[in-house]
Motif scaffolding. Structure first.
Motif, PDB file in Angstrom:
ATOM      1  N   ARG A  49       0.964  -1.298   0.182  1.00 40.80           N
ATOM      2  CA  ARG A  49       0.087  -0.006  -0.117  1.00 40.80           C
ATOM      3  C   ARG A  49       0.883   1.299  -0.055  1.00 40.80           C
ATOM      4  O   ARG A  49       0.809   2.262  -0.778  1.00 40.80           O
ATOM      5  CB  ARG A  49      -0.800  -0.172   1.311  1.00 40.80           C
ATOM      6  N   ASN A  50       2.005   1.407   0.899  1.00 39.47           N
ATOM      7  CA  ASN A  50       2.715   2.341   0.918  1.00 39.47           C
ATOM      8  C   ASN A  50       3.677   2.641  -0.426  1.00 39.47           C
ATOM      9  O   ASN A  50       3.400   3.810  -0.777  1.00 39.47           O
ATOM     10  CB  ASN A  50       3.604   2.281   2.163  1.00 39.47           C
ATOM     11  N   TYR A  51       3.940   1.703  -1.127  1.00 40.37           N
ATOM     12  CA  TYR A  51       4.689   1.626  -2.120  1.00 40.37           C
ATOM     13  C   TYR A  51       3.815   2.020  -3.597  1.00 40.37           C
ATOM     14  O   TYR A  51       4.300   3.264  -4.148  1.00 40.37           O
ATOM     15  CB  TYR A  51       5.320   0.374  -2.844  1.00 40.37           C
ATOM     16  N   ARG A  52       2.531   1.881  -3.520  1.00 41.88           N
ATOM     17  CA  ARG A  52       1.585   2.162  -4.385  1.00 41.88           C
ATOM     18  C   ARG A  52       1.276   3.817  -4.407  1.00 41.88           C
ATOM     19  O   ARG A  52       0.991   4.467  -5.328  1.00 41.88           O
ATOM     20  CB  ARG A  52       0.341   1.333  -4.385  1.00 41.88           C
ATOM     21  N   VAL A  53       1.051   4.030  -2.862  1.00 42.51           N
ATOM     22  CA  VAL A  53       0.792   5.557  -2.830  1.00 42.51           C
ATOM     23  C   VAL A  53       2.079   6.582  -3.262  1.00 42.51           C
ATOM     24  O   VAL A  53       2.051   7.443  -4.000  1.00 42.51           O
ATOM     25  CB  VAL A  53       0.538   5.791  -1.316  1.00 42.51           C
ATOM     26  N   ALA A  54       3.237   5.974  -2.980  1.00 43.49           N
ATOM     27  CA  ALA A  54       4.637   6.632  -3.369  1.00 43.49           C
ATOM     28  C   ALA A  54       4.603   6.548  -5.036  1.00 43.49           C
ATOM     29  O   ALA A  54       4.836   7.854  -5.328  1.00 43.49           O
ATOM     30  CB  ALA A  54       5.583   6.061  -2.767  1.00 43.49           C
TER      31      ALA A  54
END
Length: 311
Positions: A49-54
């Protein structure tokens, strides 16, 4: 340069969750496999999730400044980076190192997608920094840190670059057999392989090896070895360090030429005595390595090109 004239390549990677789903087909199957092995699947979900947001945030910041293309790390070996393009890497240090090997002078803007998770020695920027520094990058007003690379060249013409280190040895855990030569010194050896480290890599795998050697040698450890172990070398150092892992002395093999440094004037040469499973790989990527079978000789030297990391 007009914004539409700049080509921007955003290099990304699969997350651990995506790797598991690709292997087991569904998220639920991936969950079952992870939890069966005692791993926290919630951490997989959070990382993804954090990587997709980034990725979304960095893409929004980049789009006003040029023509944006996203590239998965799996396509790096076959991708031709346009001259003058800006390469933005969103990922861990390993992704930055892997990308630098396929460039030819293009600058890299390395972004840490998850600072709470990754320290990022090669990641000077965070996601929120991208929109702030991009105008300076486009105007070429940001400084660049050069990173020296090593190059292995086989007698048949194949080459391999390394940002951190080269490994020369066997694919399995059996001993590697080869002949190593530096200047007038030459020796047949049997060992767990040879590590050749760049300045950047001197604080990685090489430091681990030297720490173990120091623990064994104690006060007998050389000052040069201690200095490299404690402080490493500059990223743009034109010196490469080699270290032989677990050399075994016998009637036919020696253990004298096991540690040293070399540069432009004097390459390291290694001739394979391994009928099969010999390999040379770089930066931990064994799958992309070169077969190093009997009769082949590798010349190890400072690469003619270097990496360019924006700071």
């Amino acid at each position: 340069m007009e914004p539409n004239d700049l080509k921007i390549i955003l290099v990304t990677r699969r997350t651990r969750l995506q790797e598991l789903v690709a292997r087991y087909n569904t998220v639920e199957q991936a969950r079952f496999q992870a939890e069966h092995l005692g791993m926290d699947f919630g951490d997989f979900l959070e990382e993804d999730r954090n990587y997709r947001v980034a990725i979304d945030a960095v893409s929004v910041a980049l789009q006003p400044h040029g023509r944006l293309q996203q590239l998965d790390r799996g396509f790096l070996p076959n991708f031709l980076f346009p001259p003058g393009c800006l390469v933005v890497v969103l990922g861990q240090d390993g992704l930055v190192a892997n990308t630098l090997k396929y460039l030819d002078g293009q600058s890299v803007l390395a972004v840490n997608p998850d600072p709470a998770r990754w320290d990022g020695v090669l990641l000077p920027f965070q996601v929120d920094d991208v929109s702030k520094v991009l105008p300076e990058v486009v105007r070429q007003q940001r400084s660049i840190r050069e990173i020296t690379m090593a190059r292995a060249t086989l007698g048949d013409g194949q080459t391999l670059l390394a940002v951190n280190d080269l490994f020369i040895g066997m694919r399995s855990h059996v001993s590697a057999r080869y002949e190593i030569a530096l200047g007038d010194l030459k020796e047949r050896q049997s060992s767990s392989g040879v590590i050749v480290s760049t300045g950047l890599g001197s604080t990685g795998w090489l430091r681990s090896i030297l720490t173990g050697a120091h623990a064994v040698a104690g006060r007998d450890a050389s000052k040069e070895m201690l200095g490299i172990r404690e402080h490493g070398m500059a990223w743009d150092s034109q010196t490469l360090i080699f270290n032989v892992r677990e050399p075994y002395p016998s009637r036919s093999t020696g253990a004298e030429l096991v540690f040293g440094h070399f540069g432009h004037r004097q390459p390291l040469r290694v001739r394979s005595l391994m009928p099969e499973n010999g390999v040379i790989f770089s930066d931990g990527m064994e799958a992309d390595g070169l077969d190093f079978r009997s009769g082949l000789e590798a010349t190890i030297e400072v690469a003619s090109k270097c990496g360019a990391l924006l700071t």
